[in-house]
Structure formats: structure tokens, C-alpha cells
Scaffold this active site. Structure first.
Site, PDB file in Angstrom:
ATOM      1  CG  ASP A  29     -12.544  45.384  30.697  1.00 15.57           C
ATOM      2  OD1 ASP A  29     -13.423  44.698  30.123  1.00 15.57           O
ATOM      3  OD2 ASP A  29     -11.333  45.234  30.477  1.00 15.57           O
ATOM      4  CG  MET A  80     -14.699  41.439  31.122  1.00 15.83           C
ATOM      5  SD  MET A  80     -16.066  41.848  30.015  1.00 15.83           S
ATOM      6  CE  MET A  80     -17.219  40.526  30.398  1.00 15.83           C
TER       7      MET A  80
END
Length: 260
Positions: free
Chosen positions: A236, A79
Site C-alpha cells: 500500500d 503489507m
């Protein structure tokens, strides 16, 4: 059949999944991090694309029947990274990753410009987020910053490669420091504070929404069908939570990952 793709910091992973969630095959390609200066952490998006193509070429060679049966692709990944693209959707510079610490001064500027930002974003300002990275570019790489036509998160750069569509999901977008999480939309106030405009942002989709279709040339390359859907996906950590079944109020989990 389903195809899962995860763009991690150290590797890209691809999994072929049966409808009952059995893993039929997997492929992995390692990735390198560049640290040209103290606190910097970067990767070349071209390396992500090369890893993606190589991993799926391998799966198509090993499991052609399963690849022909794939109907949906899911995306997850690291991210907060900043992938700055020009008008032709070419990377202007290496992607600045989640663990890059160069933009601490820009965080202070954002706090001063938008003292109420945590109420909108659900987060405090940190150098890991995407917004301070772009403000750093505006201050230190103004020529490149002026050419930015689109900013994507890492996994959404893979979506662009796979589909040609510029779309992010809500979980990944919430880690940019630009998303008004209550309205589930980009905040014009937060964008302006880092010199950005709404037209430079990708579209937004829920993680389970259809957010693109596989390009015909890639479907032919891997022996796949003509209408393979690509889901919105997730950052994730959000994907990990869903994978563990942590989807209802009152549930929780502890993540002991690299970022922690």
C-alpha cells in the site's frame, strides 16, 4: 477500463477507472480484526475473499458495460502479513497481520542468527515483518508450521483467488525480511534463519509486470473479457507513492497513516 483492488486492514476497496483515470464506480466492504490475545492481530483470509467477490459482484451489477471493458486489474494492500497455506492452498490459520506484536522474541533470534540482515533487506528486524511471524509459528505451532506449503502476503492471497497464481511483487516482498533487495530475489540465508525454504515462497514480479490472468469462471461471473491481465501491484505505501507521482530520486512524501 481498469479495476483497482486495495486490501486494507479495515476494508477492501474496489475502483473502476477509465483510461483517463476518472473513477467511474467504487465498492467497499468492511473487515474486522481479531485480537484473541494481547499483542495479537489476525484476520481470516476467507473474509478477504468473500469481500472481494461481493464488491465485484456489486460493480458488475451497477456497471456491466464498464466491467465488460476491463482489460487490467491492479492490486495493492496491507503489507507484512503472513498467510500460511497448505499443499491445497488452504489457509492453515488466520493471517497474522502487520500490527501483530507477538514475535518480539523471534526478532532477537533473527538478529543473532543473521547480524548482517539489514544490509540485505534494507530494514531492521521488527515484529511487524513476515519472517519473525513464521519463526513464531515454528516455535509455538509446530504442527501447523510443518504443513506450510506456501506463504503469501495479503494482497497476493487475493491474486491467488483471482488467478490461481502464487506471485508477489518486489515492494511487498521487501517487507517480509526475506528479500535480498540488491539482488531482487529471495535470500536463502534469511529464509533458513526462520526455518523456511525457497520452494515455499511465491514467484517474484515487478509491480508493472503481468502477474497472472483472471480465471475464466470469474471473468464469466462478472461479464468480463477472456484475457484480463493482473499486474504485479504493490504494497500500500509503495502504491501510494506511485499514485502521487513520487517515482524519481530526490522526491519524498510524508505518510501519516495508522501504522505510523
Amino acid at each position: 477500463m481498469y479495476l483497482g483492488l486495495d486490501l486494507g486492514t479495515s476494508a477492501l476497496k474496489a475502483l473502476l477507472l477509465a483510461p483517463d483515470h476518472r473513477v467511474l464506480a467504487q465498492a467497499e466492504r468492511g473487515l474486522r480484526i481479531s485480537t484473541p490475545r494481547p499483542l495479537w492481530s489476525e484476520q481470516d483470509p476467507a473474509d478477504w475473499e468473500a469481500a472481494l467477490l461481493s464488491a465485484l459482484d456489486e460493480l458488475a451489477e451497477r456497471e456491466p458495460a464498464a466491467m465488460r471493458a476491463v482489460r487490467g486489474i491492479g492490486l495493492s494492500g496491507q503489507m507484512h502479513g503472513a498467510v500460511a497455506l497448505d499443499a491445497a492452498h488452504r489457509p492453515l490459520r488466520p493471517a497474522i497481520l502487520w500490527n501483530d506484536g507477538r514475535s518480539f522474541a523471534e526478532c532477537a533470534s533473527l538478529d543473532e542468527a543473521c547480524p548482517d540482515a539489514p544490509a540485505l533487506t534494507g530494514n531492521r528486524t521488527m515484529p511487524g515483518f513476515t519472517a519473525p511471524k513464521l519463526l513464531w509459528m515454528a516455535r509455538h505451532e509446530p504442527d501447523l508450521f510443518a504443513r506450510i506449503a506456501l506463504v503469501l502476503l495479503p494482497k497476493d492471497y487475493l491474486r491467488l483467488c483471482l488467478t490461481g497464481d502464487a506471485i508477489s511483487d518486489m515492494s511487498d516482498a521487501s517487507g517480509t525480511f526475506w528479500l535480498d533487495v540488491g539482488r531482487r530475489d529471495w535470500s536463502d540465508e534469511l529464509l533458513a534463519a526462520s526455518g523456511m525454504r525457497r520452494k515455499q515462497m511465491p514467484g517474484l514480479a515487478e509491480g508493472s509486470d503481468v502477474a497472472g490472468r483472471l480465471r475464466p469462471d470469474l471473468a464469466a461471473r462478472w461479464g468480463m473479457g477472456a484475457d484480463v491481465l493482473v499486474a504485479g501491484g504493490a504494497g500500500d505505501n509503495a502504491a501510494s507513492a506511485v499514485g502521487m507521482g513520487i517515482v524519481r530520486p530526490g522526491q519524498g512524501f510524508l505518510s501519516l497513516g495508522t501504522s505510523g
